[in-house]
Scaffold this motif. Structure first.
Motif, PDB file in Angstrom:
ATOM      1  N   ARG A 153       0.833  -1.211   0.000  1.00  0.00           N
ATOM      2  CA  ARG A 153       0.000   0.000   0.000  1.00  0.00           C
ATOM      3  C   ARG A 153       0.869   1.263   0.000  1.00  0.00           C
ATOM      4  O   ARG A 153       0.561   2.239  -0.688  1.00  0.00           O
ATOM      5  CB  ARG A 153      -0.935  -0.003   1.218  1.00  0.00           C
ATOM      6  CG  ARG A 153      -2.118  -0.940   1.082  1.00  0.00           C
ATOM      7  CD  ARG A 153      -3.153  -0.713   2.175  1.00  0.00           C
ATOM      8  NE  ARG A 153      -2.600  -0.859   3.528  1.00  0.00           N
ATOM      9  CZ  ARG A 153      -2.533  -2.014   4.195  1.00  0.00           C
ATOM     10  NH1 ARG A 153      -2.958  -3.128   3.633  1.00  0.00           N
ATOM     11  NH2 ARG A 153      -2.045  -2.036   5.417  1.00  0.00           N
ATOM     12  N   TRP A 154       1.953   1.234   0.777  1.00  0.00           N
ATOM     13  CA  TRP A 154       2.850   2.392   0.845  1.00  0.00           C
ATOM     14  C   TRP A 154       3.489   2.667  -0.515  1.00  0.00           C
ATOM     15  O   TRP A 154       3.572   3.790  -0.985  1.00  0.00           O
ATOM     16  CB  TRP A 154       3.907   2.155   1.931  1.00  0.00           C
ATOM     17  CG  TRP A 154       4.816   3.308   2.166  1.00  0.00           C
ATOM     18  CD1 TRP A 154       4.460   4.601   2.413  1.00  0.00           C
ATOM     19  CD2 TRP A 154       6.244   3.274   2.195  1.00  0.00           C
ATOM     20  NE1 TRP A 154       5.594   5.382   2.590  1.00  0.00           N
ATOM     21  CE2 TRP A 154       6.706   4.585   2.469  1.00  0.00           C
ATOM     22  CE3 TRP A 154       7.194   2.273   2.031  1.00  0.00           C
ATOM     23  CZ2 TRP A 154       8.055   4.915   2.574  1.00  0.00           C
ATOM     24  CZ3 TRP A 154       8.535   2.600   2.140  1.00  0.00           C
ATOM     25  CH2 TRP A 154       8.959   3.899   2.400  1.00  0.00           C
ATOM     26  N   ILE A 155       3.953   1.596  -1.165  1.00  0.00           N
ATOM     27  CA  ILE A 155       4.561   1.735  -2.484  1.00  0.00           C
ATOM     28  C   ILE A 155       3.539   2.217  -3.500  1.00  0.00           C
ATOM     29  O   ILE A 155       3.800   3.143  -4.279  1.00  0.00           O
ATOM     30  CB  ILE A 155       5.215   0.400  -2.930  1.00  0.00           C
ATOM     31  CG1 ILE A 155       6.370   0.047  -1.997  1.00  0.00           C
ATOM     32  CG2 ILE A 155       5.667   0.462  -4.372  1.00  0.00           C
ATOM     33  CD1 ILE A 155       6.856  -1.391  -2.117  1.00  0.00           C
ATOM     34  N   ALA A 156       2.349   1.594  -3.500  1.00  0.00           N
ATOM     35  CA  ALA A 156       1.291   1.983  -4.449  1.00  0.00           C
ATOM     36  C   ALA A 156       0.848   3.420  -4.244  1.00  0.00           C
ATOM     37  O   ALA A 156       0.448   4.102  -5.202  1.00  0.00           O
ATOM     38  CB  ALA A 156       0.101   1.034  -4.315  1.00  0.00           C
ATOM     39  N   GLY A 157       0.924   3.918  -3.012  1.00  0.00           N
ATOM     40  CA  GLY A 157       0.537   5.286  -2.717  1.00  0.00           C
ATOM     41  C   GLY A 157       1.645   6.285  -3.018  1.00  0.00           C
ATOM     42  O   GLY A 157       1.545   7.446  -2.591  1.00  0.00           O
ATOM     43  N   GLY A 158       2.689   5.862  -3.695  1.00  0.00           N
ATOM     44  CA  GLY A 158       3.777   6.759  -4.066  1.00  0.00           C
ATOM     45  C   GLY A 158       4.682   7.134  -2.917  1.00  0.00           C
ATOM     46  O   GLY A 158       5.259   8.213  -2.906  1.00  0.00           O
ATOM     47  N   PHE A 159       4.783   6.258  -1.938  1.00  0.00           N
ATOM     48  CA  PHE A 159       5.650   6.449  -0.758  1.00  0.00           C
ATOM     49  C   PHE A 159       5.213   7.633   0.101  1.00  0.00           C
ATOM     50  O   PHE A 159       6.015   8.258   0.760  1.00  0.00           O
ATOM     51  CB  PHE A 159       7.126   6.606  -1.143  1.00  0.00           C
ATOM     52  CG  PHE A 159       7.657   5.462  -1.950  1.00  0.00           C
ATOM     53  CD1 PHE A 159       7.854   4.219  -1.381  1.00  0.00           C
ATOM     54  CD2 PHE A 159       7.972   5.640  -3.284  1.00  0.00           C
ATOM     55  CE1 PHE A 159       8.355   3.171  -2.125  1.00  0.00           C
ATOM     56  CE2 PHE A 159       8.472   4.596  -4.059  1.00  0.00           C
ATOM     57  CZ  PHE A 159       8.660   3.346  -3.469  1.00  0.00           C
ATOM     58  N   GLY A 160       3.913   7.913   0.077  1.00  0.00           N
ATOM     59  CA  GLY A 160       3.372   8.989   0.901  1.00  0.00           C
ATOM     60  C   GLY A 160       3.164   8.473   2.336  1.00  0.00           C
ATOM     61  O   GLY A 160       4.003   7.762   2.876  1.00  0.00           O
ATOM     62  N   ASP A 161       2.034   8.860   2.912  1.00  0.00           N
ATOM     63  CA  ASP A 161       1.748   8.398   4.269  1.00  0.00           C
ATOM     64  C   ASP A 161       1.623   6.892   4.296  1.00  0.00           C
ATOM     65  O   ASP A 161       1.009   6.282   3.418  1.00  0.00           O
ATOM     66  CB  ASP A 161       0.440   9.023   4.785  1.00  0.00           C
ATOM     67  CG  ASP A 161       0.605  10.521   5.059  1.00  0.00           C
ATOM     68  OD1 ASP A 161       1.753  10.933   5.305  1.00  0.00           O
ATOM     69  OD2 ASP A 161      -0.407  11.240   5.022  1.00  0.00           O
TER      70      ASP A 161
END
Length: 162
Positions: A153-161
């Motif tokens: 999820r972190w990777i898919a979210g572009g390393f955001g929150d």
């Protein structure tokens, strides 16, 4: 009694029948409270609690403990150091987690390193590319649960929150 032999540590060591002090540790033969036998404790200098407690052999008279000697102390010292090494390895394992996930055809490793800081509790979440290059780093709560799903999820979210 002061002992100093060539195969011994360079620091000062002393020993008697029931107590031996050297290499930052004290071995002490004590009466075993649970039965009629004896036990030996290994305590690191400055620590309140022993690192190692072990049964101790009775002497020839079957009443008093066998006296401590240099060889016994070296064996106990190795055992105490092994216990400390295992405790340190376990503490490191609790503070570091790592998972590898596939994202867009590449294996990305995500590490979670919990800081051993009581004043500022936190952890760092770090993503590493297939060639070992750091892709991103984010500060997270020290109780963050790292799993393949949360890393994905972190990777898919572009390393955001996270």
């Amino acid at each position: 009694m002061t002992k100093n032999t060539s195969d011994q540590a360079d620091d000062e060591s002393e020993g008697d029948a029931r107590r031996w002090v050297a290499s930052g540790f004290t071995a002490q033969v004590i009466k075993n409270e649970d039965d009629e036998g004896w036990a030996v404790t290994m305590t690191r200098d400055g620590d309140a609690e022993p690192v190692l407690v072990s049964p101790w052999t009775m002497g020839r008279d079957k009443k008093n403990p066998k006296p401590l000697d240099h060889t016994d102390f070296k064996t106990l010292l190795k055992g105490a150091q092994d216990v400390l090494t295992r405790h340190e390895a376990q503490a490191r394992a609790r503070r570091h987690r790592s998972v590898t996930v596939m994202a867009e055809g590449e294996a990305i490793r995500v590490d979670l390193n919990v800081a051993a800081d009581e004043d500022d509790p936190h952890a760092l979440l770090t993503a590493w590319g297939p060639l070992g290059d750091k892709l991103a780093e984010r500060r997270v709560a020290p109780d963050f649960k790292l799993s393949s799903a949360s890393a994905g999820r972190w990777i898919a979210g572009g390393f955001g929150d996270a």
